[in-house]
Design an enzyme around this catalytic site. Sequence first.
Site, PDB file in Angstrom:
ATOM      1  N   ASP A 181       0.994  -1.160   0.376  1.00  0.00           N
ATOM      2  CA  ASP A 181       0.056   0.162   0.223  1.00  0.00           C
ATOM      3  C   ASP A 181       0.424   1.260   0.131  1.00  0.00           C
ATOM      4  O   ASP A 181       0.473   2.516  -0.869  1.00  0.00           O
ATOM      5  CB  ASP A 181      -0.821   0.475   1.115  1.00  0.00           C
ATOM      6  CG  ASP A 181      -2.057  -1.299   1.290  1.00  0.00           C
ATOM      7  OD1 ASP A 181      -1.655  -2.260   0.516  1.00  0.00           O
ATOM      8  OD2 ASP A 181      -2.109  -1.417   2.950  1.00  0.00           O
ATOM      9  N   GLU A 416       4.267  -8.878  11.961  1.00  0.00           N
ATOM     10  CA  GLU A 416       3.771  -8.890  10.186  1.00  0.00           C
ATOM     11  C   GLU A 416       4.568  -7.859   9.152  1.00  0.00           C
ATOM     12  O   GLU A 416       4.678  -8.841   8.228  1.00  0.00           O
ATOM     13  CB  GLU A 416       2.927  -7.239  10.256  1.00  0.00           C
ATOM     14  CG  GLU A 416       2.565  -6.987   9.448  1.00  0.00           C
ATOM     15  CD  GLU A 416       1.076  -5.557   9.549  1.00  0.00           C
ATOM     16  OE1 GLU A 416       0.859  -4.911  10.897  1.00  0.00           O
ATOM     17  OE2 GLU A 416       0.547  -5.209   8.792  1.00  0.00           O
TER      18      GLU A 416
HETATM   19  C1  2M8 Z   1      -2.135  -3.675   4.927  1.00  0.00           C
HETATM   20  O1  2M8 Z   1      -3.637  -3.472   3.785  1.00  0.00           O
HETATM   21  C2  2M8 Z   1      -4.815  -3.149   4.768  1.00  0.00           C
HETATM   22  C3  2M8 Z   1      -5.653  -2.386   3.437  1.00  0.00           C
HETATM   23  O2  2M8 Z   1      -5.851  -2.778   3.009  1.00  0.00           O
HETATM   24  C4  2M8 Z   1      -4.404  -2.151   5.768  1.00  0.00           C
HETATM   25  O3  2M8 Z   1      -3.415  -1.140   5.923  1.00  0.00           O
HETATM   26  O4  2M8 Z   1      -5.037  -1.398   6.485  1.00  0.00           O
HETATM   27  C5  2M8 Z   1      -1.216  -4.464   3.625  1.00  0.00           C
HETATM   28  O5  2M8 Z   1      -0.481  -4.709   3.896  1.00  0.00           O
HETATM   29  C6  2M8 Z   1      -1.624  -5.397   2.349  1.00  0.00           C
HETATM   30  O6  2M8 Z   1      -0.754  -6.271   1.851  1.00  0.00           O
HETATM   31  C7  2M8 Z   1      -2.403  -6.514   3.398  1.00  0.00           C
HETATM   32  O7  2M8 Z   1      -3.581  -7.435   2.459  1.00  0.00           O
HETATM   33  C8  2M8 Z   1      -3.408  -6.561   4.686  1.00  0.00           C
HETATM   34  C9  2M8 Z   1      -3.975  -7.327   5.739  1.00  0.00           C
HETATM   35  O8  2M8 Z   1      -2.697  -8.178   6.662  1.00  0.00           O
HETATM   36  O9  2M8 Z   1      -2.896  -5.694   5.900  1.00  0.00           O
END
Ligand code: 2M8
Length: 448
Positions: A181, A416
């Site tokens: 992102d 993470e």
């Molecule tokens: C992160 O993305 C979400 C939005 O989709 C966020 O930041 O709230 C990213 O690391 C994405 O790649 C990942 O799928 C998600 C959930 O782990 O988190």
Amino acid sequence: MTAAPARTGGPADLAGLRRLAAATLDANWEHDHTVPSRTLYPHQWSWDSAFIAIGLAHVRPERAWQELASLFRAQWADGRVPHIVFNPALRVGAYFPGPELWRSADAQGSPAVHTSGLVQPPVHALAALLAYRRAPGQAGLAALHRLYPALVAQQRYLADHRDVAGDGLICVVHPWESGLDNSPAWDEPMAAVPAEAAVMRAYRRHDTAHADAAHRPTDLDYARYLAIVAAYRDHGYADRALADGHPFLVECPLFNAAFGAAEHALAEIAALIGADPEPHRVRAGRITEALVRRLYDPVNGTFQPRDVRAGRLLGARTVLGLTPLILPDLPARQADALVVEARSARFGVAARMDRPLPSHDRTAPDFEPLRYWRGPSWLNIGWLVRRGLLAHGHPALAAGLRRSMIGLVAGAGCHEYFHPDTGAGLGSPAFGWTAALLLDLLADEPQP
Ligand code: 2M8
């Protein structure tokens, strides 16, 4: 910044690591899917579920199939697989932006459950194939039979609706679709999105309540994220008019590499279930050819995203550029160049790595070791690059990367992401895909 000693010792107790990973997946299991994180990401995410299914196949194969089945139950009529499937049992405000902002129910062809309207890299066919290989048998074969049409529809949605430039590649319409992102890759196109940080005063961000704000995107980034969502949502998430003014249109190397890898995987799945693999092989070949033609930068010797609105390749040299290595039919010229790029001081892949693989060029002035996707190390990206190194005949580098990734979790737990110098755990603890891919790496002991 000075590099602190890396944690390269690796796990003393592999069985203990396996137990930790399995327990993390158990703790994140939520009736028919796995949440990426109980705190930061309490719903179901699309590409997380694919990576998680790969890990579940090692410990609870029946759940691997449930994981993919629950995601595909939320597939839209047009074939898109939404990037978030909201759990209706959670309170309003459990995640931002929640269903009230996406309003998927107002869009044509949306499923009964609330979802986002975006997609994520299509790594699901590969996940299904790997899950089956790990746990073959009648139940797996039946699951492949059920999933195959949905996986084909997912690819067809992308090919028919998202090839905005008409060059055979898929456009992401939001940085969230890339999965990376906040990558510096998106800074240029994001800077062109009109928005003001002050709009965030009207909202309560959920992420900064659970993670250090200095590690997360800024309010201005979020204001832009919301502006792009609003532009898409206000057109009913229809893709027809994207070329006429959607504020963010980018061809991403990772997304398109996943798109191609999916056709390779579908060819193998088709063969397993008695369908015709040939159309998938043909499409896979075309995607690789388009990727090389449109996104390979011969000067830098890596793949770069293309800003379709501005009509040019984007300059930031991020780890996204290495990911086309996962394509088995990537020509030797590009594969060799990517191995040079991977081994360079920018990414430091080696048979004995002294630091983890970063998400961004560690020599770049905008490298940030703590802010997510702007420097830290992620297991899903390392896992993909390792597969690519194996596919292109670099077992020693692949083994080095594998040891480095296992060492990260041994040193810090299933975080993470990890500090790209020290290996310290960052972001959410007890993270789904870290646990899942660790299980896969542990099981995939290379032959001496
Ligand atoms: C992160 O993305 C979400 C939005 O989709 C966020 O930041 O709230 C990213 O690391 C994405 O790649 C990942 O799928 C998600 C959930 O782990 O988190």
